[in-house]
Scaffold this active site. Structure first.
Site, short mmCIF file in Angstrom:
data_model
loop_
_atom_site.label_atom_id
_atom_site.label_comp_id
_atom_site.label_asym_id
_atom_site.label_seq_id
_atom_site.Cartn_x
_atom_site.Cartn_y
_atom_site.Cartn_z
N LEU A 112 0.82 -1.21 0.00
CA LEU A 112 0.00 0.00 0.00
C LEU A 112 0.85 1.26 0.00
O LEU A 112 0.31 2.37 0.02
CB LEU A 112 -0.91 0.00 1.24
CG LEU A 112 -1.76 -1.26 1.44
CD1 LEU A 112 -2.54 -1.16 2.74
CD2 LEU A 112 -2.68 -1.48 0.26
N TYR A 120 1.38 11.13 -11.82
CA TYR A 120 0.97 10.15 -10.80
C TYR A 120 0.46 8.88 -11.47
O TYR A 120 0.85 7.76 -11.12
CB TYR A 120 -0.10 10.76 -9.90
CG TYR A 120 -0.65 9.81 -8.86
CD1 TYR A 120 0.10 9.44 -7.75
CD2 TYR A 120 -1.94 9.29 -8.98
CE1 TYR A 120 -0.41 8.57 -6.79
CE2 TYR A 120 -2.45 8.41 -8.02
CZ TYR A 120 -1.69 8.07 -6.94
OH TYR A 120 -2.18 7.19 -6.00
N LYS A 128 1.97 5.01 -11.38
CA LYS A 128 1.17 3.86 -10.98
C LYS A 128 1.13 2.80 -12.08
O LYS A 128 1.20 1.59 -11.81
CB LYS A 128 -0.24 4.31 -10.61
CG LYS A 128 -0.34 5.03 -9.28
CD LYS A 128 0.00 4.10 -8.12
CE LYS A 128 -0.29 4.70 -6.78
NZ LYS A 128 0.06 3.79 -5.67
N ASN A 186 -11.85 6.75 -6.05
CA ASN A 186 -11.78 7.66 -4.90
C ASN A 186 -12.21 6.90 -3.64
O ASN A 186 -13.26 6.26 -3.62
CB ASN A 186 -12.70 8.86 -5.11
CG ASN A 186 -12.31 9.69 -6.31
OD1 ASN A 186 -11.40 10.51 -6.23
ND2 ASN A 186 -12.97 9.46 -7.45
N PRO A 203 -42.87 10.94 41.10
CA PRO A 203 -43.65 9.98 41.89
C PRO A 203 -45.12 10.37 41.98
O PRO A 203 -45.46 11.53 42.26
CB PRO A 203 -42.96 9.99 43.25
CG PRO A 203 -41.54 10.35 42.94
CD PRO A 203 -41.62 11.34 41.81
N GLY A 204 -46.02 9.39 41.75
CA GLY A 204 -47.45 9.60 41.89
C GLY A 204 -48.12 10.32 40.74
O GLY A 204 -49.35 10.51 40.76
#
Length: 400
Positions: free
Chosen positions: A64, A119, A123, A148, A310-311
């Site tokens: 890589l 580039y 490659k 991409n 509560p209640g």
């Protein structure tokens, strides 16, 4: 299996490395046939002796390593072709003909806007070097031309528009889109890693190229991840701005399984600054307790949390079409429902000690009563539609 990863500190290298560590350490059990004995992680600052040792012992090599943004154009050939030569020469020195994967680029097609790029030329030269190596040694060579890439840990303002957009929008920084209609072929990092693990198992996908278009074919010269996404720059930015607004709107857009939107959202979240990881929710508080909307969805209603003192009794209303789930997660309570026009009351005792979901039926008035004298009653609620002030579909009527 002993695996060499060159470029291990890069975007793809880091994601692959962490995935293989999970397999090696027994945390990812999807690949029982894959036993990893050692990972050789080589990068630009590594000691050359590590490359030597790894090339002697490796059972598989992921190459890589490469140069994306050099100081001058000549560095492309040195970084992308030169290191590949060093790697293959070292393997040959030890007579190691293990499979070797090469990360190339779609730019190596040298067509269209890639025709004259240095580039892409570097490659392409690396690809031919690997194919020649395979022909001379009999080693299996897997050449991947990446489109991409996007995903977590990708460096913004470097060579990924998606990474830059995610970072800048997450940080409220400006972005530049010269042509929103430009279409990109995008490969998500997790999909790429899945393909690379498949390659380790001898299950890679092969392809040929029609210009820059990947054509999957069983006996193709090249290899490719089978799933990519075609998306315009404008679509990417629109989605990201929707994600950015979610803490304010509470609206979660559609993110179907394996969709580009789902993968982009995960990517976007990985760029959030610390101060945005948590965000406040509007609590509607009174003497009875509180009610807070948690999340809205485009097509599947909304989630809320209700806290009753509560209640206290809450609810005492009914809906024509809207229906809900009440899920008590803490405390003890009683849910009551009565069909409009009937005297029969349905009673459901609920508790955080035995979590269950109770339907609030359309056409039934309903309430929820905190039976405790000391503890709050906490209820997670889901409604099949988002509350609309102009059409609330909520009508007061006591249950009994």
């Amino acid at each position: 299996m002993k695996i060499l990863i060159t470029g291990a500190a890069g975007f793809v290298g880091k994601n692959l490395t962490e995935a293989l560590k999970n397999i090696r350490d027994g945390k990812d059990r999807r690949y029982p046939a894959l036993v990893i004995d050692e990972l050789y992680l080589y990068d630009v600052e590594s000691d050359a002796a590590l490359l030597d040792k790894a090339c002697q012992n490796a059972d598989f090599v992921f190459n890589l390593a490469g140069v994306n943004r050099p100081q001058n154009q000549s560095e492309f050939m040195a970084g992308n072709f030169g290191f590949a030569s060093t790697l293959l020469d070292t393997l040959k020195k030890y007579g190691n003909t293990c499979p070797v994967m090469l990360s190339s680029s779609i730019q190596a097609t040298l067509v269209g806007r890639y025709a004259d790029g240095e580039y892409g030329k570097s490659k392409r030269a690396g690809e031919e070097l690997f194919f020649d190596y395979a022909a001379k040694t009999g080693a299996k060579v897997l050449v991947y031309r990446f489109p991409n890439l996007f995903g977590k840990w990708c460096r913004p303002n470097y060579n990924s528009a998606v990474a830059t957009f995610c970072h800048n929008i997450a940080h409220d920084l400006p972005i530049t889109v010269n042509d929103p209609a430009i279409s990109l072929e995008l490969l998500y990092i997790d999909d790429l890693v899945d393909e690379m693990i498949a390659a380790l198992l001898g299950e890679e996908h092969h392809c040929e190229f029609d210009g820059v278009n990947t054509v999957l074919t069983e006996n193709g010269r090249y290899c490719a991840a089978p799933l990519t996404h075609r998306v315009t720059l404008g679509e990417i930015v629109e989605l990201l701005r929707t994600f950015r607004a979610q803490p304010d709107t509470l609206m979660m857009p559609e993110i179907p399984a394996n969709s580009f939107a789902k993968k982009l959202y995960s990517t976007y979240l990985s760029y959030l600054p610390c101060e945005r990881v948590a965000f406040p929710l509007k609590m509607n508080v009174d003497a009875r307790g509180s009610f807070t909307e948690l999340l809205r969805t485009e097509k599947c209603g909304q989630f809320s949390v209700n806290i009753s003192k509560p209640g206290i009794t809450k609810g005492q209303h009914w809906h024509h079409t809207k229906w809900e789930f009440f899920i008590v997660v803490s405390g003890k309570g009683l849910i009551q429902q009565r069909k409009i026009g009937s005297d029969e009351v349905l009673n459901f005792e609920v508790s955080g000690e035995r979590i269950e979901a109770v339907h609030m039926l359309p056409g039934y008035t309903h309430n929820i009563i905190n039976l405790s004298d000391t503890e709050d009653l906490v209820t997670v609620m889901w409604a099949n539609e988002c509350f609309a002030p102009g059409k609330p579909d909520t009508f007061f009527e006591v249950v009994e």
